[in-house]
Design a protein around this motif. Sequence first.
Motif, PDB file in Angstrom:
ATOM      1  N   MET A   1       0.779  -1.182   0.200  1.00 29.56           N
ATOM      2  CA  MET A   1       0.044   0.050  -0.076  1.00 29.56           C
ATOM      3  C   MET A   1       0.774   1.407   0.018  1.00 29.56           C
ATOM      4  O   MET A   1       0.411   2.348  -0.590  1.00 29.56           O
ATOM      5  CB  MET A   1      -0.953  -0.104   1.172  1.00 29.56           C
ATOM      6  CG  MET A   1      -2.340  -0.643   1.147  1.00 29.56           C
ATOM      7  SD  MET A   1      -3.291  -0.395  -0.137  1.00 29.56           S
ATOM      8  CE  MET A   1      -4.311   0.927   0.577  1.00 29.56           C
ATOM      9  N   GLN A   2       2.166   1.072   0.625  1.00 27.07           N
ATOM     10  CA  GLN A   2       2.653   2.245   0.648  1.00 27.07           C
ATOM     11  C   GLN A   2       3.461   2.891  -0.645  1.00 27.07           C
ATOM     12  O   GLN A   2       3.668   4.146  -1.062  1.00 27.07           O
ATOM     13  CB  GLN A   2       3.982   2.216   1.697  1.00 27.07           C
ATOM     14  CG  GLN A   2       3.411   2.402   3.110  1.00 27.07           C
ATOM     15  CD  GLN A   2       4.411   2.001   3.995  1.00 27.07           C
ATOM     16  OE1 GLN A   2       5.717   2.070   3.792  1.00 27.07           O
ATOM     17  NE2 GLN A   2       4.208   2.101   5.520  1.00 27.07           N
ATOM     18  N   LYS A   3       3.624   1.797  -1.704  1.00 31.51           N
ATOM     19  CA  LYS A   3       4.036   2.377  -3.001  1.00 31.51           C
ATOM     20  C   LYS A   3       3.317   2.581  -3.963  1.00 31.51           C
ATOM     21  O   LYS A   3       3.274   3.669  -4.609  1.00 31.51           O
ATOM     22  CB  LYS A   3       5.066   0.991  -3.758  1.00 31.51           C
ATOM     23  CG  LYS A   3       6.255   0.436  -2.709  1.00 31.51           C
ATOM     24  CD  LYS A   3       6.892  -0.645  -3.449  1.00 31.51           C
ATOM     25  CE  LYS A   3       8.202  -1.005  -2.747  1.00 31.51           C
ATOM     26  NZ  LYS A   3       8.780  -2.295  -3.570  1.00 31.51           N
ATOM     27  N   ASP A   4       1.983   1.697  -3.899  1.00 33.00           N
ATOM     28  CA  ASP A   4       0.905   2.224  -4.920  1.00 33.00           C
ATOM     29  C   ASP A   4      -0.310   2.070  -4.588  1.00 33.00           C
ATOM     30  O   ASP A   4      -0.987   0.902  -4.647  1.00 33.00           O
ATOM     31  CB  ASP A   4       1.097   1.217  -6.259  1.00 33.00           C
ATOM     32  CG  ASP A   4       0.194   1.582  -7.477  1.00 33.00           C
ATOM     33  OD1 ASP A   4      -0.420   2.738  -7.358  1.00 33.00           O
ATOM     34  OD2 ASP A   4       0.070   0.825  -8.282  1.00 33.00           O
ATOM     35  N   ALA A   5      -0.678   2.839  -3.410  1.00 34.52           N
ATOM     36  CA  ALA A   5      -2.081   2.828  -2.696  1.00 34.52           C
ATOM     37  C   ALA A   5      -3.270   2.752  -3.618  1.00 34.52           C
ATOM     38  O   ALA A   5      -4.269   1.831  -3.525  1.00 34.52           O
ATOM     39  CB  ALA A   5      -2.158   4.003  -1.927  1.00 34.52           C
ATOM     40  N   LEU A   6      -3.225   3.333  -4.661  1.00 35.16           N
ATOM     41  CA  LEU A   6      -4.554   3.373  -5.650  1.00 35.16           C
ATOM     42  C   LEU A   6      -4.435   2.235  -6.367  1.00 35.16           C
ATOM     43  O   LEU A   6      -5.617   1.889  -6.737  1.00 35.16           O
ATOM     44  CB  LEU A   6      -4.210   4.713  -6.687  1.00 35.16           C
ATOM     45  CG  LEU A   6      -5.310   4.616  -7.687  1.00 35.16           C
ATOM     46  CD1 LEU A   6      -6.811   4.755  -7.072  1.00 35.16           C
ATOM     47  CD2 LEU A   6      -5.302   5.756  -8.859  1.00 35.16           C
ATOM     48  N   GLY A   7      -3.403   1.739  -6.835  1.00 38.26           N
ATOM     49  CA  GLY A   7      -3.101   0.387  -7.697  1.00 38.26           C
ATOM     50  C   GLY A   7      -3.792  -0.698  -6.690  1.00 38.26           C
ATOM     51  O   GLY A   7      -4.555  -1.681  -7.320  1.00 38.26           O
ATOM     52  N   GLU A   8      -3.432  -0.829  -5.635  1.00 34.59           N
ATOM     53  CA  GLU A   8      -3.636  -1.905  -4.544  1.00 34.59           C
ATOM     54  C   GLU A   8      -5.121  -1.897  -4.143  1.00 34.59           C
ATOM     55  O   GLU A   8      -5.591  -2.872  -4.350  1.00 34.59           O
ATOM     56  CB  GLU A   8      -2.661  -1.822  -3.400  1.00 34.59           C
ATOM     57  CG  GLU A   8      -1.242  -2.328  -3.666  1.00 34.59           C
ATOM     58  CD  GLU A   8      -0.914  -3.531  -4.142  1.00 34.59           C
ATOM     59  OE1 GLU A   8      -1.732  -4.454  -3.732  1.00 34.59           O
ATOM     60  OE2 GLU A   8      -0.214  -3.846  -5.059  1.00 34.59           O
ATOM     61  N   THR A   9      -5.709  -0.661  -4.082  1.00 34.83           N
ATOM     62  CA  THR A   9      -7.044  -0.645  -3.758  1.00 34.83           C
ATOM     63  C   THR A   9      -7.963  -1.079  -4.870  1.00 34.83           C
ATOM     64  O   THR A   9      -8.955  -1.546  -4.845  1.00 34.83           O
ATOM     65  CB  THR A   9      -7.225   1.056  -3.310  1.00 34.83           C
ATOM     66  OG1 THR A   9      -6.617   1.295  -2.266  1.00 34.83           O
ATOM     67  CG2 THR A   9      -9.044   1.055  -2.751  1.00 34.83           C
ATOM     68  N   LEU A  10      -7.707  -0.623  -6.051  1.00 37.19           N
ATOM     69  CA  LEU A  10      -8.107  -0.971  -7.256  1.00 37.19           C
ATOM     70  C   LEU A  10      -8.321  -2.641  -7.523  1.00 37.19           C
ATOM     71  O   LEU A  10      -9.352  -2.790  -7.748  1.00 37.19           O
ATOM     72  CB  LEU A  10      -7.679  -0.320  -8.486  1.00 37.19           C
ATOM     73  CG  LEU A  10      -8.066   1.222  -8.663  1.00 37.19           C
ATOM     74  CD1 LEU A  10      -7.318   1.810  -9.838  1.00 37.19           C
ATOM     75  CD2 LEU A  10      -9.507   1.563  -8.796  1.00 37.19           C
ATOM     76  N   HIS A  11      -7.105  -2.965  -7.160  1.00 30.86           N
ATOM     77  CA  HIS A  11      -6.826  -4.393  -7.496  1.00 30.86           C
ATOM     78  C   HIS A  11      -7.854  -5.135  -6.303  1.00 30.86           C
ATOM     79  O   HIS A  11      -8.571  -6.209  -6.582  1.00 30.86           O
ATOM     80  CB  HIS A  11      -5.520  -4.894  -7.441  1.00 30.86           C
ATOM     81  CG  HIS A  11      -5.444  -6.344  -7.786  1.00 30.86           C
ATOM     82  ND1 HIS A  11      -5.703  -6.975  -8.865  1.00 30.86           N
ATOM     83  CD2 HIS A  11      -4.920  -7.491  -6.980  1.00 30.86           C
ATOM     84  CE1 HIS A  11      -5.349  -8.143  -8.704  1.00 30.86           C
ATOM     85  NE2 HIS A  11      -5.008  -8.576  -7.571  1.00 30.86           N
ATOM     86  N   ALA A  12      -7.705  -4.768  -5.195  1.00 33.80           N
ATOM     87  CA  ALA A  12      -8.211  -5.454  -4.013  1.00 33.80           C
ATOM     88  C   ALA A  12      -9.817  -5.323  -3.918  1.00 33.80           C
ATOM     89  O   ALA A  12     -10.512  -6.207  -3.831  1.00 33.80           O
ATOM     90  CB  ALA A  12      -7.702  -4.933  -2.576  1.00 33.80           C
TER      91      ALA A  12
END
Length: 108
Positions: A1-12
Motif C-alpha cells: 500500500m505504501q508504494k501504490d495505494a491506488l493500484g492496490e485498492t483498485l485491485h483489492a
Amino acid sequence: MQKDALGETLHARYGINEDDFISPAEAAIASMMAFPLGAILPMVGMIFVPMTYRVVITLIFVIFALVLTGYFSAVYGNTPKKTMILRNVLMGLLTMSVTYLIGLLMAA
C-alpha cells in the motif's frame, strides 16, 4: 500500500489492474481503422444493389458490418465476443434508428 495505494485498492476492491487498460493512442488508432472498414460494406450495398432492394440490403450489410467490428473489437480488447457483438449491433441499430427518426422529423 505504501508504494501504490491506488493500484492496490483498485485491485483489492474491484479486481482492476491499471496496466490492463488500452492507451488512448491505441484506442484512437483502432477507431481510425474500424470506421472506414465498417462503412465499406453498407456502401457496397447501396451502390451495387437495385433500387427496390436497396434499403433492406443496406440494413443487412450494416448489421454484418456491426457484427464484424464487434467481433474484432472483442478480439483486440480481449473481451467476451458474444457480449461485444450483441452490444455493438444493438447500439448501432439504436443509433441508426434515432438518426433516421430525426431525419424524418427534419424533412417534415
